[in-house]
Design a protein around this motif. Structure first.
Motif, mmCIF file in Angstrom:
data_model
loop_
_atom_site.group_PDB
_atom_site.id
_atom_site.type_symbol
_atom_site.label_atom_id
_atom_site.label_comp_id
_atom_site.label_asym_id
_atom_site.label_seq_id
_atom_site.Cartn_x
_atom_site.Cartn_y
_atom_site.Cartn_z
ATOM 1 N N VAL A 180 0.862 -1.178 0.000
ATOM 2 C CA VAL A 180 0.000 0.000 0.000
ATOM 3 C C VAL A 180 0.903 1.235 0.000
ATOM 4 N N PRO A 181 0.506 2.337 -0.651
ATOM 5 C CA PRO A 181 1.351 3.538 -0.682
ATOM 6 C C PRO A 181 1.802 3.975 0.709
ATOM 7 N N ARG A 182 3.002 4.538 0.761
ATOM 8 C CA ARG A 182 3.619 4.879 2.030
ATOM 9 C C ARG A 182 2.872 5.966 2.797
ATOM 10 N N ASP A 183 2.046 6.758 2.125
ATOM 11 C CA ASP A 183 1.332 7.807 2.850
ATOM 12 C C ASP A 183 0.115 7.264 3.593
ATOM 13 N N ALA A 184 -0.176 5.986 3.457
ATOM 14 C CA ALA A 184 -1.316 5.390 4.149
ATOM 15 C C ALA A 184 -1.090 5.377 5.658
ATOM 16 N N HIS A 224 -9.862 -3.118 10.486
ATOM 17 C CA HIS A 224 -8.973 -2.134 9.860
ATOM 18 C C HIS A 224 -9.760 -1.022 9.181
ATOM 19 N N ILE A 225 -9.280 0.205 9.366
ATOM 20 C CA ILE A 225 -9.657 1.339 8.518
ATOM 21 C C ILE A 225 -8.365 1.820 7.879
ATOM 22 N N VAL A 226 -8.214 1.586 6.589
ATOM 23 C CA VAL A 226 -6.997 1.975 5.872
ATOM 24 C C VAL A 226 -7.290 3.274 5.127
ATOM 25 N N ILE A 227 -6.521 4.311 5.423
ATOM 26 C CA ILE A 227 -6.717 5.642 4.841
ATOM 27 C C ILE A 227 -5.524 5.928 3.936
ATOM 28 N N VAL A 262 -10.551 2.234 2.976
ATOM 29 C CA VAL A 262 -10.957 0.835 2.869
ATOM 30 C C VAL A 262 -11.158 0.299 4.278
ATOM 31 N N VAL A 263 -12.356 -0.206 4.548
ATOM 32 C CA VAL A 263 -12.676 -0.782 5.853
ATOM 33 C C VAL A 263 -12.867 -2.278 5.695
ATOM 34 N N ARG A 264 -12.240 -3.031 6.577
ATOM 35 C CA ARG A 264 -12.433 -4.474 6.639
ATOM 36 C C ARG A 264 -12.714 -4.843 8.084
ATOM 37 N N ASP A 285 -3.738 -5.447 4.026
ATOM 38 C CA ASP A 285 -2.759 -4.980 3.040
ATOM 39 C C ASP A 285 -3.146 -5.466 1.646
ATOM 40 N N ARG A 286 -3.442 -6.746 1.532
ATOM 41 C CA ARG A 286 -3.810 -7.325 0.238
ATOM 42 C C ARG A 286 -5.107 -6.725 -0.293
ATOM 43 N N LEU A 287 -6.101 -6.558 0.575
ATOM 44 C CA LEU A 287 -7.380 -5.988 0.140
ATOM 45 C C LEU A 287 -7.190 -4.567 -0.376
ATOM 46 N N ALA A 288 -6.495 -3.732 0.394
ATOM 47 C CA ALA A 288 -6.288 -2.349 -0.045
ATOM 48 C C ALA A 288 -5.504 -2.297 -1.351
ATOM 49 N N ALA A 289 -4.485 -3.149 -1.469
ATOM 50 C CA ALA A 289 -3.699 -3.190 -2.706
ATOM 51 C C ALA A 289 -4.555 -3.648 -3.881
ATOM 52 N N ASP A 290 -5.404 -4.656 -3.670
ATOM 53 C CA ASP A 290 -6.302 -5.126 -4.723
ATOM 54 C C ASP A 290 -7.259 -4.037 -5.166
#
Length: 484
Positions: free
Chosen positions: A429-433, A443-446, A454-456, A471-476
């Motif tokens: 996932v991008p480093r600014d996350a 998880h709440i990935v911003i 992205v919320v899982r 990580d995989r979900l956000a990247a997908d």
């Protein structure tokens, strides 16, 4: 309700993420101590009993889930359960909205539900009535502010087939335990829900436990009080027991508590023997217990993850607002949940009226996503400023040589691993996350560079549902949107 056959006696996870080897340690401890002192077993068995009562109560009466399923998914897979499986009795009283757990007829705990405040553990007979008192249950209505993307309860199905495939992968289940048990995924881009999916029995309005994602909500409540001039993160924490200048704890600031660098002896090993476990599941006054902790290190010099720091922050919030649970509820609704469009939220309390801001807020997946959107938008809800200028940057700034900020995890490489052996960041996932993260895979990935949240949510006991899965979900999701 049929007899529930087993419960984790030790190694209860009370917030954050867990390391699987604690299960083996827990088994060894149980075997050793069962042959020895019953006194030594008292605390971990009380912790286990309290964990079962509290989380099954919240699952049944806040989330509306089948208590047997909550037990099977959340409690039973955790730790060395086989050794005392025949000793557990658990009763759900739907009329009184109460859960009672015992181990071998002893170690009795109860959790009771109250409208608006969810479930709390009962420590005294009079506590049973607290959940129905006016202090806890002054009515707090829904927000007048329309929620972003007000689609009602119609689930947003993505038109992008690659995005659909990303959701398929997130919900794929293993054929045998440990299971992944994804409950909900919500994706927001540019302020709109573009994809969501729910497991059977879960809906767009089902409130799900965030575990330690609640720490990020505590960050927001502290931030609002800072904006209002009621608190300053650089000042000594306003805890009466620490105000003597000869007390080394006088030097602990709110910033130290937010960053988990207070240096307090509130170790969190999730063994059941640790003080953090006792604080949450055995003590009636969680913050009263935490404020008695002695210093282990000078403030700001060492990082040590513990729910204790956020329980102390929760007491600071309560006291700054008037000292009552109802004061906290009304403030949170008026200043945070309402403006953010979060209408399906339950923040839970202890019997003293202190919110469990370390690990006990439930919200719908959409509302967890709207909370993430507030941080994606720099603390703004529409045109209204909720968090102070610069608060988001402060929250996502690195603490010492770790992958932690101030109530959020940051996507930075760091020496070693985070608690329980989990990698510090999300390498795909991008480093600014940055992200909120809770036990069992919340998880709440911003991702600011992608204008993405992205919320899982789930009840996971396998790495594919923990940080690696997020990580995989956000990247997908990012890959699917790039190819759209």
């Amino acid at each position: 309700m049929k007899q529930l056959r087993s419960i984790r006696p030790v190694a209860i996870l009370i917030g954050g993420i867990r390391k699987s080897r604690f299960r083996l340690l827990a088994a060894a401890v149980v075997l050793t101590l069962c042959a020895g002192s019953g006194l030594l077993l008292y605390q971990p068995l009380m912790v286990a009993s309290g964990f079962a009562s509290k989380e099954i109560c919240s699952g049944a009466f806040v989330s509306g889930l089948d208590p047997d399923q909550v037990y099977a998914d959340m409690v039973r897979p955790e730790g060395a359960i086989g050794y005392i499986s025949s000793l557990i009795r658990l009763h759900v009283d739907h009329e009184k909205r109460m859960v009672t757990t015992t181990v071998a007829g002893l170690y009795k705990t109860q959790a009771v539900y109250g409208d608006g405040i969810g479930c709390m553990l009962v420590h005294r007979p009079e506590d049973v009535n607290i959940a129905s008192t006016a202090d806890f249950n002054n009515p707090v209505g829904p927000s007048d502010t329309p929620a972003p993307e007000s689609e009602g309860l119609v689930v947003t199905v993505p038109g992008n087939e690659r995005l659909n495939a990303a959701l398929d992968r997130a919900f794929a289940e293993r054929a045998q335990p440990p299971y992944i048990r994804t409950q909900a995924v919500v994706v927001i881009q540019a302020g709109k829900i573009i994809a969501e999916r729910y497991a059977p029995g879960i809906g767009a309005d089902t409130q799900l436990l965030g575990f330690s994602m609640t720490k990020s909500v505590t960050n927001a409540l502290i931030g609002i009080l800072v904006r209002q001039g009621k608190l300053d993160v650089g000042h000594s924490a306003p805890i009466a027991a620490w105000q003597n200048e000869k007390d080394p704890r006088h030097m602990i600031t709110i910033d130290h508590l937010l960053r988990q660098t207070s240096g307090l002896a509130l170790k969190q090993t999730s063994s059941g023997f640790d003080p953090a476990s006792r604080m949450i599941f055995v003590e009636r006054d969680m913050a009263g217990f935490a404020e008695k902790a002695k210093p282990n290190a000078a403030p700001g010099t060492e990082w040590a993850y513990t729910d204790g720091n956020y329980i102390l922050l929760s007491r600071i919030i309560r006291d700054a607002l008037g000292g009552r649970a109802s004061d906290v509820r009304e403030f949170a609704q008026r200043e945070l949940f309402g403006p953010a469009g979060m209408n399906h939220v339950t923040l839970e309390f202890d019997a003293t009226g202190t919110p469990n801001g370390a690990m006990s807020m439930l919200a719908s997946a959409r509302d967890w996503a709207r909370f993430g959107l507030l941080y994606l938008n720099g603390g703004m809800a529409g045109t209204k400023r909720i968090l102070p200028e610069g608060w988001v940057e402060y929250s996502a700034s690195q603490t010492l040589d770790t992958g932690y900020g101030a109530g959020f995890w940051i996507n930075r490489p760091a020496n070693g691993n985070a608690p329980y052996g989990i990698p510090w960041g999300m390498p795909h996932v991008p480093r600014d996350a940055f992200f909120a993260m809770g036990n069992m895979g919340q998880h709440i990935v911003i991702v600011p560079s992608q204008q993405l949240v992205v919320v899982r949510l789930g009840i996971s006991h396998h790495p594919d549902g923990l940080v690696a899965g997020a990580d995989r979900l956000a990247a997908d999701v990012i890959a699917a949107l790039r190819q759209d």
